[in-house]
Design an enzyme around this catalytic site. Sequence first.
Site, short mmCIF file in Angstrom:
data_model
loop_
_atom_site.label_atom_id
_atom_site.label_comp_id
_atom_site.label_asym_id
_atom_site.label_seq_id
_atom_site.Cartn_x
_atom_site.Cartn_y
_atom_site.Cartn_z
N LYS A 1 -12.48 -1.53 7.44
CA LYS A 1 -11.77 -2.48 8.30
C LYS A 1 -12.19 -2.26 9.75
O LYS A 1 -12.92 -3.04 10.32
CB LYS A 1 -10.27 -2.34 8.10
CG LYS A 1 -9.87 -2.64 6.65
CD LYS A 1 -8.46 -2.27 6.36
CE LYS A 1 -8.20 -2.10 4.89
NZ LYS A 1 -8.44 -3.29 4.08
N ASP B 1 -1.59 7.15 5.94
CA ASP B 1 -2.65 6.21 5.54
C ASP B 1 -2.80 5.26 6.73
O ASP B 1 -1.91 4.47 7.02
CB ASP B 1 -2.22 5.45 4.28
CG ASP B 1 -3.20 4.33 3.91
OD1 ASP B 1 -4.23 4.18 4.58
OD2 ASP B 1 -2.91 3.61 2.93
N TRP C 1 0.82 -1.21 0.00
CA TRP C 1 0.00 0.00 0.00
C TRP C 1 0.85 1.26 0.00
O TRP C 1 0.53 2.24 -0.69
CB TRP C 1 -0.99 -0.01 1.17
CG TRP C 1 -2.00 -1.09 0.98
CD1 TRP C 1 -2.15 -2.22 1.73
CD2 TRP C 1 -3.00 -1.17 -0.07
NE1 TRP C 1 -3.17 -3.00 1.21
CE2 TRP C 1 -3.70 -2.39 0.13
CE3 TRP C 1 -3.35 -0.35 -1.13
CZ2 TRP C 1 -4.75 -2.79 -0.71
CZ3 TRP C 1 -4.39 -0.74 -1.97
CH2 TRP C 1 -5.08 -1.95 -1.76
C1 LIG Z 1 -3.22 0.28 4.14
C2 LIG Z 1 -4.19 0.36 3.02
N1 LIG Z 1 -4.22 1.47 2.25
C3 LIG Z 1 -5.08 1.60 1.23
C4 LIG Z 1 -5.98 0.61 0.93
C5 LIG Z 1 -6.95 0.81 -0.21
O1 LIG Z 1 -8.16 1.09 0.35
P1 LIG Z 1 -9.52 1.33 -0.48
O2 LIG Z 1 -9.95 -0.01 -0.95
O3 LIG Z 1 -10.41 1.93 0.57
O4 LIG Z 1 -9.23 2.27 -1.58
C6 LIG Z 1 -6.03 -0.54 1.70
C7 LIG Z 1 -7.01 -1.61 1.41
O5 LIG Z 1 -6.96 -2.70 1.89
C8 LIG Z 1 -5.11 -0.67 2.77
O6 LIG Z 1 -5.11 -1.76 3.53
#
Ligand SMILES: Cc1ncc(COP(=O)(O)O)c(C=O)c1O
Length: 358
Positions: A194, A170, A101
Amino acid sequence: MRAHNFCAGPCTLPLDVLEEVQAELLDFRGSGMSVIEMSHRSPEYEAVHEEALTLFRENAAVPEDYTILFLQGGATLQFAMVPMNLLVEGSRAAHVRSGTWGAGALKDAAAWGDAYAAWDGEPLSFTRMPSDDELEIQPDTRYLHITSNETIEGIRMASFPDVDLRLVGDMSSDYLSRPVPWERFDLVYGGAQKNLGPAGLAVVVVRTSLLETMGQDLPSYLRLGAHAGKNSLMNTPPMFAIYVTGKVLRWMRDLGGVVGMEERAARRSGAVYEAIDGSDGFYGSPVEPAHRSHMNVVFRTPSEELDAAFLAGAEKEGLLNLKGHRSVGGIRASIYNAMTDDGVDALVGYMTSFRDAR
Ligand SMILES: Cc1ncc(COP(=O)(O)O)c(C=O)c1O
Protein backbone atom coordinates in the site's frame (compact mmCIF):
# COMPACT_ATOMS: atom_id res chain seq x y z
CA MET A 1 -1.48 8.09 -20.15
CA ARG A 2 -1.43 6.85 -16.53
CA ALA A 3 -4.75 6.33 -14.80
CA HIS A 4 -5.54 7.75 -11.39
CA ASN A 5 -5.51 4.45 -9.51
CA PHE A 6 -7.38 4.47 -6.19
CA CYS A 7 -6.88 0.75 -5.57
CA ALA A 8 -6.77 -0.35 -1.93
CA GLY A 9 -3.69 -2.48 -2.55
CA PRO A 10 -1.62 -3.25 -4.45
CA CYS A 11 -1.80 0.35 -5.44
CA THR A 12 -0.29 3.23 -7.33
CA LEU A 13 3.47 3.76 -7.02
CA PRO A 14 5.44 6.97 -7.69
CA LEU A 15 6.01 7.47 -11.41
CA ASP A 16 9.65 8.47 -10.80
CA VAL A 17 10.23 5.13 -9.10
CA LEU A 18 8.62 3.15 -11.92
CA GLU A 19 10.71 4.99 -14.49
CA GLU A 20 13.90 4.32 -12.54
CA VAL A 21 13.02 0.62 -12.33
CA GLN A 22 12.34 0.58 -16.06
CA ALA A 23 15.66 2.24 -16.82
CA GLU A 24 17.60 -0.20 -14.61
CA LEU A 25 15.77 -3.36 -15.56
CA LEU A 26 18.09 -4.76 -18.20
CA ASP A 27 21.37 -3.70 -16.70
CA PHE A 28 21.39 -2.96 -12.98
CA ARG A 29 24.28 -0.60 -12.15
CA GLY A 30 26.59 -2.06 -14.77
CA SER A 31 26.12 -5.68 -13.68
CA GLY A 32 24.84 -6.77 -17.09
CA MET A 33 21.69 -8.22 -15.57
CA SER A 34 18.56 -7.10 -13.80
CA VAL A 35 18.32 -7.07 -10.02
CA ILE A 36 15.85 -9.98 -10.16
CA GLU A 37 18.29 -12.19 -12.02
CA MET A 38 21.23 -11.94 -9.65
CA SER A 39 22.14 -13.88 -6.54
CA HIS A 40 20.68 -12.59 -3.31
CA ARG A 41 24.20 -13.09 -1.90
CA SER A 42 25.79 -10.80 -4.49
CA PRO A 43 27.35 -7.52 -3.31
CA GLU A 44 25.01 -5.61 -5.64
CA TYR A 45 21.90 -7.07 -4.07
CA GLU A 46 23.28 -6.85 -0.54
CA ALA A 47 23.72 -3.10 -1.05
CA VAL A 48 20.08 -2.82 -2.20
CA HIS A 49 18.92 -4.81 0.85
CA GLU A 50 20.93 -2.73 3.33
CA GLU A 51 19.86 0.54 1.78
CA ALA A 52 16.16 -0.37 2.00
CA LEU A 53 16.54 -1.37 5.67
CA THR A 54 18.39 1.85 6.47
CA LEU A 55 15.87 4.03 4.63
CA PHE A 56 12.96 2.38 6.44
CA ARG A 57 14.65 3.05 9.78
CA GLU A 58 15.37 6.64 8.80
CA ASN A 59 11.89 7.41 7.44
CA ALA A 60 10.00 5.84 10.32
CA ALA A 61 12.50 7.01 13.00
CA VAL A 62 12.82 3.42 14.26
CA PRO A 63 15.02 3.45 17.41
CA GLU A 64 18.27 1.46 17.42
CA ASP A 65 16.92 -1.07 19.89
CA TYR A 66 14.33 -2.31 17.39
CA THR A 67 15.07 -4.76 14.57
CA ILE A 68 13.56 -4.35 11.11
CA LEU A 69 12.72 -7.55 9.24
CA PHE A 70 11.79 -8.07 5.59
CA LEU A 71 9.59 -11.16 5.42
CA GLN A 72 7.22 -12.89 3.04
CA GLY A 73 3.66 -14.05 3.65
CA GLY A 74 2.19 -10.56 3.88
CA ALA A 75 0.54 -9.14 6.95
CA THR A 76 -1.59 -12.27 7.05
CA LEU A 77 1.30 -14.52 8.05
CA GLN A 78 1.99 -12.11 10.92
CA PHE A 79 -1.54 -12.75 12.21
CA ALA A 80 -0.10 -16.17 13.14
CA MET A 81 3.61 -15.43 13.64
CA VAL A 82 2.96 -12.69 16.19
CA PRO A 83 1.17 -14.92 18.72
CA MET A 84 3.54 -17.80 17.92
CA ASN A 85 6.48 -15.63 18.88
CA LEU A 86 5.07 -13.37 21.59
CA LEU A 87 2.56 -15.48 23.49
CA VAL A 88 4.19 -17.63 26.16
CA GLU A 89 2.44 -20.36 28.14
CA GLY A 90 -0.08 -18.84 30.53
CA SER A 91 -0.29 -15.47 28.81
CA ARG A 92 -2.99 -14.17 26.52
CA ALA A 93 -3.39 -11.60 23.79
CA ALA A 94 -5.95 -8.79 23.90
CA HIS A 95 -7.20 -7.67 20.50
CA VAL A 96 -9.11 -4.61 19.40
CA ARG A 97 -11.67 -6.10 17.02
CA SER A 98 -12.04 -2.93 15.03
CA GLY A 99 -12.93 -4.18 11.55
CA THR A 100 -12.43 -6.91 8.99
CA TRP A 101 -8.67 -7.05 9.41
CA GLY A 102 -8.69 -6.72 13.20
CA ALA A 103 -11.19 -9.59 13.27
CA GLY A 104 -8.90 -11.65 11.03
CA ALA A 105 -5.91 -11.07 13.30
CA LEU A 106 -7.90 -12.14 16.36
CA LYS A 107 -9.22 -15.27 14.65
CA ASP A 108 -5.71 -16.45 13.78
CA ALA A 109 -4.28 -15.57 17.20
CA ALA A 110 -7.08 -17.56 18.84
CA ALA A 111 -6.31 -20.51 16.55
CA TRP A 112 -2.83 -20.59 18.05
CA GLY A 113 -3.20 -19.46 21.66
CA ASP A 114 -5.34 -17.64 24.17
CA ALA A 115 -6.63 -14.48 22.52
CA TYR A 116 -9.74 -12.41 23.19
CA ALA A 117 -11.47 -9.23 22.06
CA ALA A 118 -10.79 -6.39 24.49
CA TRP A 119 -13.32 -4.43 22.46
CA ASP A 120 -15.55 -5.36 19.56
CA GLY A 121 -16.72 -2.79 17.04
CA GLU A 122 -19.00 -5.17 15.15
CA PRO A 123 -22.23 -4.15 16.96
CA LEU A 124 -21.47 -0.61 15.72
CA SER A 125 -20.83 -1.94 12.19
CA PHE A 126 -17.16 -1.02 12.61
CA THR A 127 -17.81 2.72 12.28
CA ARG A 128 -15.37 3.87 14.93
CA MET A 129 -12.40 2.87 17.08
CA PRO A 130 -12.63 2.48 20.87
CA SER A 131 -11.52 4.99 23.48
CA ASP A 132 -8.91 3.74 25.97
CA ASP A 133 -11.45 3.40 28.78
CA GLU A 134 -13.62 1.07 26.70
CA LEU A 135 -10.87 -1.55 26.49
CA GLU A 136 -11.50 -4.52 28.76
CA ILE A 137 -8.15 -6.07 29.58
CA GLN A 138 -8.06 -9.45 31.32
CA PRO A 139 -5.39 -10.68 33.76
CA ASP A 140 -2.17 -12.16 32.32
CA THR A 141 -2.50 -10.25 29.07
CA ARG A 142 0.83 -10.09 27.28
CA TYR A 143 0.03 -7.40 24.69
CA LEU A 144 -2.76 -5.43 23.06
CA HIS A 145 -3.08 -5.96 19.31
CA ILE A 146 -4.44 -3.06 17.30
CA THR A 147 -5.11 -2.34 13.63
CA SER A 148 -4.17 1.31 13.19
CA ASN A 149 -6.26 1.70 10.03
CA GLU A 150 -9.09 -0.56 8.92
CA THR A 151 -8.73 -0.58 5.16
CA ILE A 152 -12.20 -1.89 4.32
CA GLU A 153 -14.33 0.11 6.75
CA GLY A 154 -12.26 3.30 6.38
CA ILE A 155 -11.61 4.00 10.06
CA ARG A 156 -8.37 4.79 11.82
CA MET A 157 -7.06 5.22 15.33
CA ALA A 158 -6.50 8.94 15.55
CA SER A 159 -4.15 8.22 18.46
CA PHE A 160 -2.65 4.98 19.68
CA PRO A 161 -4.04 3.46 22.91
CA ASP A 162 -2.27 4.75 25.99
CA VAL A 163 -2.65 1.72 28.23
CA ASP A 164 -0.59 -0.17 30.76
CA LEU A 165 0.34 -2.85 28.21
CA ARG A 166 2.76 -3.17 25.33
CA LEU A 167 1.13 -2.73 21.93
CA VAL A 168 1.38 -4.81 18.77
CA GLY A 169 0.20 -3.04 15.64
CA ASP A 170 -0.94 -4.08 12.20
CA MET A 171 -0.13 -0.88 10.31
CA SER A 172 -0.54 -2.33 6.81
CA SER A 173 -2.71 0.43 5.43
CA ASP A 174 -1.18 3.48 7.07
CA TYR A 175 2.44 2.40 7.36
CA LEU A 176 4.83 5.33 7.15
CA SER A 177 2.04 7.84 6.84
CA ARG A 178 2.16 8.79 10.52
CA PRO A 179 4.77 8.75 13.30
CA VAL A 180 4.80 5.73 15.62
CA PRO A 181 5.41 6.12 19.39
CA TRP A 182 7.83 3.19 19.30
CA GLU A 183 8.32 2.96 23.06
CA ARG A 184 4.70 1.79 23.41
CA PHE A 185 5.12 -1.02 20.88
CA ASP A 186 6.76 -4.44 21.11
CA LEU A 187 6.07 -5.10 17.46
CA VAL A 188 4.64 -3.42 14.39
CA TYR A 189 3.97 -5.12 11.05
CA GLY A 190 2.42 -4.49 7.68
CA GLY A 191 2.36 -5.57 4.07
CA ALA A 192 4.32 -3.32 1.73
CA GLN A 193 1.77 -3.19 -1.06
CA LYS A 194 0.00 0.00 0.00
CA ASN A 195 2.35 2.71 1.17
CA LEU A 196 5.74 1.11 0.59
CA GLY A 197 6.05 -0.83 -2.63
CA PRO A 198 4.95 -3.95 -4.49
CA ALA A 199 3.26 -6.99 -2.97
CA GLY A 200 5.36 -9.86 -1.68
CA LEU A 201 7.01 -8.13 1.25
CA ALA A 202 5.98 -7.63 4.86
CA VAL A 203 7.96 -5.29 7.10
CA VAL A 204 8.09 -6.28 10.76
CA VAL A 205 9.67 -4.04 13.39
CA VAL A 206 10.30 -5.76 16.69
CA ARG A 207 11.89 -4.82 20.01
CA THR A 208 15.31 -6.50 19.73
CA SER A 209 15.54 -7.53 23.38
CA LEU A 210 12.62 -9.93 22.87
CA LEU A 211 14.13 -11.80 19.96
CA GLU A 212 16.48 -14.12 21.79
CA THR A 213 13.87 -15.84 23.90
CA MET A 214 10.79 -15.75 21.71
CA GLY A 215 9.40 -18.78 19.90
CA GLN A 216 12.36 -21.06 20.70
CA ASP A 217 10.47 -24.22 19.78
CA LEU A 218 9.14 -22.98 16.44
CA PRO A 219 10.38 -24.17 13.05
CA SER A 220 13.00 -21.68 11.90
CA TYR A 221 10.99 -19.90 9.23
CA LEU A 222 8.28 -19.03 11.76
CA ARG A 223 10.72 -17.68 14.36
CA LEU A 224 11.31 -13.95 14.14
CA GLY A 225 14.65 -14.34 15.90
CA ALA A 226 15.88 -16.68 13.16
CA HIS A 227 15.16 -14.06 10.50
CA ALA A 228 16.81 -11.36 12.61
CA GLY A 229 19.93 -13.51 13.05
CA LYS A 230 20.29 -13.67 9.26
CA ASN A 231 19.42 -10.02 8.56
CA SER A 232 16.27 -11.15 6.67
CA LEU A 233 18.42 -13.27 4.36
CA MET A 234 17.71 -16.67 5.87
CA ASN A 235 16.32 -17.80 2.53
CA THR A 236 15.83 -16.08 -0.82
CA PRO A 237 14.09 -12.79 -0.03
CA PRO A 238 11.49 -11.10 -2.27
CA MET A 239 14.25 -9.17 -4.01
CA PHE A 240 12.17 -7.23 -6.49
CA ALA A 241 9.75 -6.02 -3.82
CA ILE A 242 12.64 -4.97 -1.56
CA TYR A 243 14.42 -3.21 -4.43
CA VAL A 244 11.33 -1.20 -5.42
CA THR A 245 10.46 -0.49 -1.79
CA GLY A 246 13.95 0.96 -1.32
CA LYS A 247 13.28 3.37 -4.16
CA VAL A 248 9.87 4.34 -2.74
CA LEU A 249 11.51 4.94 0.65
CA ARG A 250 14.08 7.24 -0.97
CA TRP A 251 11.26 9.10 -2.75
CA MET A 252 9.45 9.42 0.59
CA ARG A 253 12.51 10.71 2.38
CA ASP A 254 12.93 13.42 -0.23
CA LEU A 255 9.35 14.54 0.48
CA GLY A 256 9.92 14.89 4.22
CA GLY A 257 9.57 11.29 5.42
CA VAL A 258 6.74 10.32 7.71
CA VAL A 259 6.06 13.91 8.76
CA GLY A 260 5.68 14.95 5.11
CA MET A 261 3.48 11.93 4.40
CA GLU A 262 1.27 12.65 7.42
CA GLU A 263 0.63 16.20 6.28
CA ARG A 264 0.00 15.02 2.73
CA ALA A 265 -2.49 12.38 3.90
CA ALA A 266 -4.46 14.77 6.11
CA ARG A 267 -4.67 17.38 3.35
CA ARG A 268 -5.67 15.00 0.56
CA SER A 269 -8.19 12.88 2.48
CA GLY A 270 -9.48 16.18 3.93
CA ALA A 271 -10.27 17.42 0.42
CA VAL A 272 -12.40 14.33 -0.28
CA TYR A 273 -14.16 14.52 3.11
CA GLU A 274 -14.88 18.18 2.39
CA ALA A 275 -16.50 17.18 -0.88
CA ILE A 276 -18.63 14.65 1.03
CA ASP A 277 -19.59 17.06 3.81
CA GLY A 278 -20.25 19.92 1.41
CA SER A 279 -22.59 17.89 -0.81
CA ASP A 280 -25.82 18.72 1.06
CA GLY A 281 -26.20 15.09 1.98
CA PHE A 282 -25.74 13.72 -1.55
CA TYR A 283 -22.62 11.87 -0.47
CA GLY A 284 -22.58 10.22 2.93
CA SER A 285 -20.00 8.40 5.01
CA PRO A 286 -20.95 5.95 7.76
CA VAL A 287 -17.72 6.64 9.66
CA GLU A 288 -17.69 8.77 12.81
CA PRO A 289 -15.79 11.93 11.81
CA ALA A 290 -13.08 11.65 14.51
CA HIS A 291 -12.19 8.18 13.23
CA ARG A 292 -12.15 8.84 9.51
CA SER A 293 -9.26 7.17 7.75
CA HIS A 294 -6.66 9.38 6.07
CA MET A 295 -5.92 6.56 3.64
CA ASN A 296 -9.22 4.89 2.68
CA VAL A 297 -12.14 7.27 2.27
CA VAL A 298 -15.43 5.35 2.13
CA PHE A 299 -18.66 6.98 1.02
CA ARG A 300 -21.95 6.42 -0.80
CA THR A 301 -24.39 8.27 -2.99
CA PRO A 302 -28.14 8.15 -2.14
CA SER A 303 -28.67 4.77 -3.88
CA GLU A 304 -26.90 1.67 -5.15
CA GLU A 305 -27.93 2.62 -8.70
CA LEU A 306 -26.23 5.99 -8.33
CA ASP A 307 -23.16 4.33 -6.79
CA ALA A 308 -22.94 2.17 -9.91
CA ALA A 309 -23.39 5.20 -12.19
CA PHE A 310 -20.73 7.08 -10.19
CA LEU A 311 -18.26 4.23 -10.62
CA ALA A 312 -18.97 3.80 -14.33
CA GLY A 313 -18.56 7.55 -14.96
CA ALA A 314 -15.39 7.65 -12.87
CA GLU A 315 -13.84 4.91 -14.97
CA LYS A 316 -14.49 6.93 -18.13
CA GLU A 317 -12.59 9.82 -16.51
CA GLY A 318 -9.60 7.55 -15.78
CA LEU A 319 -10.44 7.35 -12.05
CA LEU A 320 -10.03 3.64 -11.41
CA ASN A 321 -10.65 1.10 -8.64
CA LEU A 322 -13.07 3.23 -6.63
CA LYS A 323 -15.46 0.39 -5.87
CA GLY A 324 -15.90 -0.34 -2.16
CA HIS A 325 -14.77 -3.73 -0.88
CA ARG A 326 -17.18 -6.47 -1.97
CA SER A 327 -18.16 -7.10 1.66
CA VAL A 328 -19.45 -3.57 2.25
CA GLY A 329 -20.19 -2.09 -1.20
CA GLY A 330 -20.34 1.65 -1.83
CA ILE A 331 -17.33 3.68 -2.93
CA ARG A 332 -13.81 3.72 -1.51
CA ALA A 333 -11.00 6.02 -2.54
CA SER A 334 -7.65 4.75 -1.31
CA ILE A 335 -5.27 7.68 -1.17
CA TYR A 336 -1.94 6.16 -0.21
CA ASN A 337 1.36 8.01 -0.05
CA ALA A 338 2.08 7.72 -3.77
CA MET A 339 -1.30 9.02 -5.00
CA THR A 340 -0.74 12.29 -6.82
CA ASP A 341 -2.37 15.58 -5.87
CA ASP A 342 -3.69 15.66 -9.44
CA GLY A 343 -5.50 12.38 -8.83
CA VAL A 344 -7.19 13.75 -5.71
CA ASP A 345 -8.13 17.00 -7.50
CA ALA A 346 -9.60 14.99 -10.37
CA LEU A 347 -11.65 12.87 -7.96
CA VAL A 348 -13.00 15.89 -6.08
CA GLY A 349 -13.84 17.60 -9.39
CA TYR A 350 -15.66 14.50 -10.60
CA MET A 351 -17.59 14.17 -7.32
CA THR A 352 -18.79 17.76 -7.68
CA SER A 353 -19.81 17.46 -11.33
CA PHE A 354 -21.53 14.09 -10.75
CA ARG A 355 -23.63 15.55 -7.95
CA ASP A 356 -24.39 18.76 -9.88
CA ALA A 357 -25.67 16.71 -12.82
CA ARG A 358 -28.32 15.04 -10.63
C1 LIG B 1 -5.06 -3.65 7.68
C2 LIG B 1 -4.71 -4.86 6.89
N1 LIG B 1 -4.18 -5.93 7.52
C3 LIG B 1 -3.84 -7.04 6.85
C4 LIG B 1 -4.02 -7.14 5.49
C5 LIG B 1 -3.60 -8.40 4.78
O1 LIG B 1 -2.43 -8.12 4.14
P1 LIG B 1 -1.63 -9.15 3.19
O2 LIG B 1 -2.41 -9.24 1.93
O3 LIG B 1 -0.31 -8.46 3.05
O4 LIG B 1 -1.53 -10.43 3.90
C6 LIG B 1 -4.53 -6.06 4.78
C7 LIG B 1 -4.71 -6.14 3.32
O5 LIG B 1 -5.34 -5.35 2.68
C8 LIG B 1 -4.89 -4.89 5.50
O6 LIG B 1 -5.39 -3.85 4.86
